[in-house]
Design an enzyme around this catalytic site. Structure first.
Site, PDB file in Angstrom:
ATOM      1  N   SER A  12       1.091  10.770  -7.327  1.00 49.39           N
ATOM      2  CA  SER A  12       2.472  10.291  -7.168  1.00 49.39           C
ATOM      3  C   SER A  12       3.364  10.736  -8.318  1.00 49.39           C
ATOM      4  O   SER A  12       2.897  11.009  -9.429  1.00 49.39           O
ATOM      5  CB  SER A  12       2.505   8.768  -7.095  1.00 49.39           C
ATOM      6  OG  SER A  12       1.670   8.306  -6.070  1.00 49.39           O
TER       7      SER A  12
HETATM    8  N1  SAH Z   1      -3.242   7.018  -6.839  1.00 45.55           N
HETATM    9  C1  SAH Z   1      -3.550   8.420  -6.719  1.00 45.55           C
HETATM   10  C2  SAH Z   1      -2.759   9.151  -5.671  1.00 45.55           C
HETATM   11  C3  SAH Z   1      -2.897   8.584  -4.322  1.00 45.55           C
HETATM   12  S1  SAH Z   1      -2.765   9.670  -2.967  1.00 45.55           S
HETATM   13  C4  SAH Z   1      -3.406   9.147  -8.028  1.00 45.55           C
HETATM   14  O1  SAH Z   1      -3.029   8.529  -9.033  1.00 45.55           O
HETATM   15  O2  SAH Z   1      -3.681  10.340  -8.054  1.00 45.55           O
HETATM   16  C5  SAH Z   1      -3.460   8.521  -1.832  1.00 45.55           C
HETATM   17  C6  SAH Z   1      -4.953   8.504  -1.830  1.00 45.55           C
HETATM   18  O3  SAH Z   1      -5.354   7.457  -0.950  1.00 45.55           O
HETATM   19  C7  SAH Z   1      -5.568   9.776  -1.281  1.00 45.55           C
HETATM   20  O4  SAH Z   1      -6.470  10.298  -2.198  1.00 45.55           O
HETATM   21  C8  SAH Z   1      -6.252   9.310   0.009  1.00 45.55           C
HETATM   22  O5  SAH Z   1      -7.430  10.014   0.287  1.00 45.55           O
HETATM   23  C9  SAH Z   1      -6.527   7.853  -0.311  1.00 45.55           C
HETATM   24  N2  SAH Z   1      -6.721   7.001   0.865  1.00 45.55           N
HETATM   25  C10 SAH Z   1      -6.074   7.029   2.059  1.00 45.55           C
HETATM   26  N3  SAH Z   1      -6.534   6.079   2.870  1.00 45.55           N
HETATM   27  C11 SAH Z   1      -7.494   5.405   2.182  1.00 45.55           C
HETATM   28  C12 SAH Z   1      -8.352   4.302   2.477  1.00 45.55           C
HETATM   29  N4  SAH Z   1      -8.341   3.700   3.666  1.00 45.55           N
HETATM   30  N5  SAH Z   1      -9.201   3.880   1.525  1.00 45.55           N
HETATM   31  C13 SAH Z   1      -9.271   4.479   0.310  1.00 45.55           C
HETATM   32  N6  SAH Z   1      -8.498   5.543  -0.012  1.00 45.55           N
HETATM   33  C14 SAH Z   1      -7.618   5.981   0.890  1.00 45.55           C
END
Ligand code: SAH
Length: 260
Positions: A111
């Site tokens: 993000s």
């Molecule tokens: N917080 C992260 C960026 C998030 S991007 C950082 O600091 O880099 C969102 C992430 O959520 C992605 O990696 C995606 O694979 C994950 N995601 C999506 N659905 C999910 C779920 N149901 N459970 C766990 N992770 C999930």
């Protein structure tokens, strides 16, 4: 003739030995110089690079966070401590501190710094809090949370990202963060309840297990909305048995996925 020969021999000896001795000596010094110079260039560029990135991180704090109203000194300290450039792919290091999200592979993104700071500030974390993040991605947000509490749990659905983020968090010194691969929809019942929950992927509704695992008095922040359209960051509070929700700002997150 004899003398000439001797001279010739002497010359040729000289010609044979001295210049090559000189050449070897010169080569030795050239190697030494190169090594020394190489080491200098290496350390100079390492220094330029790290001081340049530190400068960019400071610019991010002032130009992107303070400017837009992030005021909590704990958040500003956390954001100025975590080396964001180590959480992005190597070829994007010089862009790590720009004002936007960046790709981290597998179609996911880290993000924008402002959104990381904003979501963290909303949670009002203190050092005693147990914190759950859903969507580890690169591990950057988990590292920022780990600057505020020693009890950070983070879940990632994509196995490769869970593995690389776990490794990266260890290497960068965030050894207390616990990473689990799995569908965050179900939360982390064994570690619940949580004082704070942060979801970093956009869900169409708030997963009920996460609501259950939020402590009374706890706060959750989650982007809610349709995957490729408008989403809003929602603040969810549990007061007594009541749940209240506030819509904060419009955002754009990658979709919350479900395991099959
Ligand atoms: N917080 C992260 C960026 C998030 S991007 C950082 O600091 O880099 C969102 C992430 O959520 C992605 O990696 C995606 O694979 C994950 N995601 C999506 N659905 C999910 C779920 N149901 N459970 C766990 N992770 C999930």
């Amino acid at each position: 003739m004899g003398i000439k020969q001797q001279e010739t021999i002497a010359k040729s000896n000289a010609g044979h030995f001295s210049p090559s001795g000189l050449r070897r000596g010169a080569l030795f010094f050239v190697i030494l110089f190169c090594l020394g110079h190489g080491a200098e260039t290496l350390s100079a560029s390492w220094w330029d690079d790290s001081s340049n990135l530190a400068k960019q991180r400071l610019q991010m704090i002032n130009g992107q966070l303070k400017n837009r109203g992030i005021t909590d000194p704990k958040i500003l300290r956390a954001m100025s401590t975590v080396p964001r450039h180590l959480f992005v792919p190597d070829h994007l290091r010089q862009q790590a501190y720009r004002d936007g999200p960046l790709p981290i592979g597998h179609g996911q993104t880290i993000s924008q710094p402002y959104i990381v700071a904003y979501m963290t500030e909303i949670l009002q974390i203190n050092p005693q809090h147990k914190v759950l993040e859903i969507g580890t991605g690169s591990g950057y947000q988990a590292a920022v949370l780990a600057e505020l509490s020693d009890q950070v749990y983070t879940m990632e659905i994509i196995p490769e990202l869970a593995a690389s983020a776990g490794k990266r968090l260890k290497e960068t010194g965030y050894t207390k963060v616990t990473v689990r691969q799995g569908d965050g929809y179900h939360g982390w019942p064994e570690a619940a309840p949580f004082d704070a929950i942060m979801v970093t992927a956009a869900a169409e509704f708030i997963p009920p297990p996460l609501l259950q695992q939020l402590k009374a008095g706890g706060r959750m922040i989650i982007p809610v909305g349709s995957p490729f359209y408008v989403q809003h960051l929602m603040l969810v509070e549990k007061k007594g048995g009541n749940i209240t929700t506030h819509s904060l700002i419009p955002v754009r997150f990658v979709p919350f996925r479900r395991s099959q």
